[in-house]
Motif scaffolding. Structure first.
Motif, short mmCIF file in Angstrom:
data_model
loop_
_atom_site.label_atom_id
_atom_site.label_comp_id
_atom_site.label_asym_id
_atom_site.label_seq_id
_atom_site.Cartn_x
_atom_site.Cartn_y
_atom_site.Cartn_z
N THR A 162 -3.61 8.35 -7.60
CA THR A 162 -4.78 7.81 -6.90
C THR A 162 -4.76 6.30 -7.01
O THR A 162 -4.12 5.74 -7.90
CB THR A 162 -6.12 8.32 -7.49
OG1 THR A 162 -6.31 7.73 -8.78
CG2 THR A 162 -6.18 9.83 -7.56
N GLU A 191 -1.45 0.21 2.38
CA GLU A 191 -0.78 1.51 2.47
C GLU A 191 0.01 1.74 1.18
O GLU A 191 0.81 0.90 0.79
CB GLU A 191 0.18 1.54 3.66
CG GLU A 191 0.93 2.86 3.77
CD GLU A 191 1.93 2.85 4.90
OE1 GLU A 191 1.80 3.69 5.78
OE2 GLU A 191 2.83 1.98 4.89
N TRP A 248 -14.38 2.93 -4.77
CA TRP A 248 -13.68 3.88 -3.91
C TRP A 248 -12.46 4.49 -4.60
O TRP A 248 -12.04 4.04 -5.66
CB TRP A 248 -13.26 3.21 -2.61
CG TRP A 248 -12.58 1.88 -2.75
CD1 TRP A 248 -13.18 0.65 -2.65
CD2 TRP A 248 -11.20 1.63 -3.00
NE1 TRP A 248 -12.23 -0.35 -2.83
CE2 TRP A 248 -11.01 0.22 -3.04
CE3 TRP A 248 -10.09 2.45 -3.20
CZ2 TRP A 248 -9.76 -0.36 -3.28
CZ3 TRP A 248 -8.85 1.86 -3.43
CH2 TRP A 248 -8.70 0.48 -3.46
N GLU A 249 -11.94 5.53 -3.97
CA GLU A 249 -10.73 6.18 -4.47
C GLU A 249 -9.91 6.67 -3.28
O GLU A 249 -10.45 7.21 -2.32
CB GLU A 249 -11.09 7.36 -5.37
CG GLU A 249 -9.85 8.11 -5.86
CD GLU A 249 -10.18 9.15 -6.92
OE1 GLU A 249 -10.22 8.77 -8.10
OE2 GLU A 249 -10.40 10.31 -6.54
N VAL A 250 -8.60 6.50 -3.38
CA VAL A 250 -7.67 6.99 -2.38
C VAL A 250 -6.73 7.96 -3.07
O VAL A 250 -6.11 7.61 -4.09
CB VAL A 250 -6.85 5.83 -1.75
CG1 VAL A 250 -5.81 6.36 -0.79
CG2 VAL A 250 -7.78 4.85 -1.06
N THR A 269 -4.90 -3.50 6.20
CA THR A 269 -4.84 -2.15 5.67
C THR A 269 -3.85 -2.13 4.52
O THR A 269 -2.77 -2.70 4.62
CB THR A 269 -4.37 -1.15 6.76
OG1 THR A 269 -5.33 -1.15 7.82
CG2 THR A 269 -4.23 0.25 6.20
N SER A 322 -3.72 5.39 2.98
CA SER A 322 -4.09 4.01 3.26
C SER A 322 -5.60 3.82 3.23
O SER A 322 -6.37 4.78 3.27
CB SER A 322 -3.54 3.57 4.61
OG SER A 322 -4.07 4.37 5.64
N ARG A 323 -5.99 2.55 3.17
CA ARG A 323 -7.41 2.18 3.17
C ARG A 323 -7.53 0.81 3.83
O ARG A 323 -6.79 -0.12 3.49
CB ARG A 323 -7.96 2.13 1.75
CG ARG A 323 -9.42 1.68 1.69
CD ARG A 323 -9.95 1.73 0.28
NE ARG A 323 -11.29 1.21 0.21
CZ ARG A 323 -12.39 1.90 0.48
NH1 ARG A 323 -12.31 3.17 0.81
NH2 ARG A 323 -13.58 1.33 0.38
#
Length: 106
Positions: free
Chosen positions: A60, A50, A67-69, A48, A78-79
């Protein structure tokens, strides 16, 4: 006695005949003064990522066409890493902020 043998045999098959399973990690990237630190990280599938945003602005982690966080100001996001790939990412609001994630298969 036989039940124990079967359990060991099945466990050996599940672990690939004695191979150790890698434990997933959390890899932290800090955002400070409009920069991803470290800018380049290495991970394995199952880890993961973070992001910890110390800035007062929202950022971001965006992969173009991917993808985008969204990372809130003074917050975290997290992703999970799901595939072995190398990606470059940036902040959509501050495109000069750039990072790279290199992911290996376990």
């Amino acid at each position: 006695m036989r039940a124990g043998f079967y359990l060991v045999a099945i466990t050996g098959l599940m672990l690939g005949n004695g191979a150790m399973l890698a434990e997933a990690r959390t890899i932290r990237v800090t955002i400070d003064k409009m920069a991803f630190v470290p800018a380049e990280i290495e991970a394995q599938v199952g880890d993961t990522i973070e992001w910890v945003n110390n800035d007062i602005l929202v950022h971001t982690a965006t992969v173009k066409g991917g993808w985008e966080v969204m990372i809130p100001a003074k917050g975290t996001a997290s992703r999970a890493v799901v595939e072995a790939v190398q990606v470059d990412y940036y902040c959509r609001f501050h495109p000069n902020m750039k990072g790279r994630i290199s992911v290996a298969a376990p």
